[in-house]
Motif scaffolding. Structure first.
Motif, mmCIF file in Angstrom:
data_model
loop_
_atom_site.group_PDB
_atom_site.id
_atom_site.type_symbol
_atom_site.label_atom_id
_atom_site.label_comp_id
_atom_site.label_asym_id
_atom_site.label_seq_id
_atom_site.Cartn_x
_atom_site.Cartn_y
_atom_site.Cartn_z
ATOM 1 N N GLN A 162 54.987 -5.080 -86.188
ATOM 2 C CA GLN A 162 55.701 -6.316 -86.508
ATOM 3 C C GLN A 162 54.704 -7.402 -86.874
ATOM 4 O O GLN A 162 53.655 -7.561 -86.239
ATOM 5 C CB GLN A 162 56.562 -6.745 -85.315
ATOM 6 N N LEU A 163 55.039 -8.194 -87.899
ATOM 7 C CA LEU A 163 54.148 -9.258 -88.349
ATOM 8 C C LEU A 163 53.983 -10.315 -87.258
ATOM 9 O O LEU A 163 54.931 -10.585 -86.499
ATOM 10 C CB LEU A 163 54.701 -9.889 -89.627
ATOM 11 N N THR B 226 51.489 -18.341 -87.100
ATOM 12 C CA THR B 226 51.527 -17.510 -85.899
ATOM 13 C C THR B 226 51.751 -18.403 -84.693
ATOM 14 O O THR B 226 50.843 -19.127 -84.271
ATOM 15 C CB THR B 226 50.217 -16.724 -85.730
ATOM 16 N N SER C 189 55.718 -17.562 -93.383
ATOM 17 C CA SER C 189 54.634 -16.609 -93.553
ATOM 18 C C SER C 189 53.281 -17.274 -93.292
ATOM 19 O O SER C 189 52.976 -18.337 -93.829
ATOM 20 C CB SER C 189 54.662 -16.027 -94.972
#
Length: 359
Positions: free
Chosen positions: A163-164, A129, A126
């Protein structure tokens, strides 16, 4: 060397001239050699070595270091225990490994049924990116640095808007048996390339026909993790309520004609130990389509026999009509010479009548 006897060999241990690391020497007598770091930063991550010298001897110098490849299994609390002269000292810390968390390991097996949609997970920790995320299909039987195969046409690696950003999972809209194999996702985090490989195992049900029964076989292209198969029949009432029948164990199940009429579908569940790996379902109406069954339970070849009977009957009628026509023509031309004489005599009579009228 500090007055306490502690020597610091790390980097960036001070902040604006203030020391951020300390190891209270007044706790040494209680065998507590803990290292305290204030205002921890990302640069503090790394390998720490604890070595205690007493009267020229090194205590547990080699055993004080733990080296392992960073995996998600290392997450949690770690405690270093030091024993000397009957006294015990402990130092604990929490370790959090970041990277690709799904799948949790390389070459994890994913299971999907033929015709279904499947998701190939590639989820980073989490908040991470990844840049330049990519997907590849690995050719079978290739070496450690495998060549890349073409991705399936139904493969969708683009992320939907909801979507994350750390979820780089891909989907297959409709799985076929040709989609089985190994896939690899990758992404760049802080200049480091992180990859994860996974294997897609495809399951399907094969139908084979016998004289008085049918057999359903649960087939997977890789059964190395499968330890048990279960077959569950399902029926629906007029309200659409679902109810399950007795469970049958084994890779293959034999269906009688009565069971085919009673149950609407059969589901094969396959397990690895106590864990359910996946399932695949066969609908009984598919059987009717494949073998031309009638819903009334009539034999499979009844419709064919009836059709052939009508065709033969029509051919017989045509042959009879042809025969009758032939017989009529035969009777009409049975005495051709006599018909010629009668025709000649009639012509001569008409000629004499015309001559008499002229006179």
């Amino acid at each position: 060397m500090k007055p306490s006897g502690l020597q610091y060999r790390g980097s960036r241990w001070s902040n604006k001239g203030k020391q951020r690391v300390q190891c209270p020497h007044f706790q040494f007598e209680s065998a507590d050699y803990s290292l305290q770091i204030n205002r921890v930063t990302e640069e503090d991550g790394g390998l720490f070595i604890c070595r205690v010298d007493q009267q020229g001897n090194h205590l547990n110098e080699d055993a004080s270091v733990v080296k392992e490849k960073a995996t998600m299994s290392l997450n949690g609390k770690w405690t270093c225990v030091v024993k000397h002269h009957g006294k015990e000292g402990r130092a604990s810390t929490s370790l959090s490994v970041k990277g690709i968390i799904q799948p949790f390991k390389d070459d994890a097996k994913l299971y999907a049924a033929v015709g279904s949609a499947a998701t190939l997970p590639c989820v980073f920790s989490s908040g991470l990116t990844p840049l330049n995320s990519t997907w590849e299909k690995i050719k079978q039987g290739s070496p450690l640095t495998p060549p890349v195969d073409h991705l399936p046409s139904s493969f969708a690696a683009s992320s939907p808007p909801n979507q994350l950003p750390w979820d780089k999972s891909a989907t297959l809209n409709e799985v076929s048996f040709e989609h089985e194999g190994r896939y690899r996702c990758a992404g760049t985090i802080e200049g480091q390339r992180i990859t994860r490989t996974m294997q897609l195992v495809v399951a399907k049900i094969v139908l084979s026909q016998k004289e008085s029964s049918d057999m359903l076989t649960c087939e997977l292209d890789d059964t190395s993790e499968v330890t048990k198969y279960e077959w569950v029949p399902v029926m629906y009432d007029h309200n659409g309520t679902e109810s399950e029948g007795p469970v049958h164990e084994g890779k293959t199940v034999t269906l009688s004609r009565a069971s085919e009429e009673k149950w609407s579908q059969w589901t094969c569940r396959f397990y690895g130990g106590k864990d359910l790996l996946g399932n695949v379902t066969f609908h009984v109406e598919q059987m009717s389509g494949l073998f031309g069954k009638e819903s009334s339970g009539m034999p499979r070849n009844t419709a064919t026999i009836i059709g052939l009977s009508f065709l033969l009957f029509a051919l017989l009628l045509i042959l009879v009509q042809i025969y009758k026509n032939h017989q009529r023509r035969k009777r009409a031309f049975q005495y051709p010479a006599l018909e010629a004489i009668v025709h000649t005599v009639s012509n001569e009579r008409e000629e004499r009548e015309r001559n008499r009228v002229k006179k």
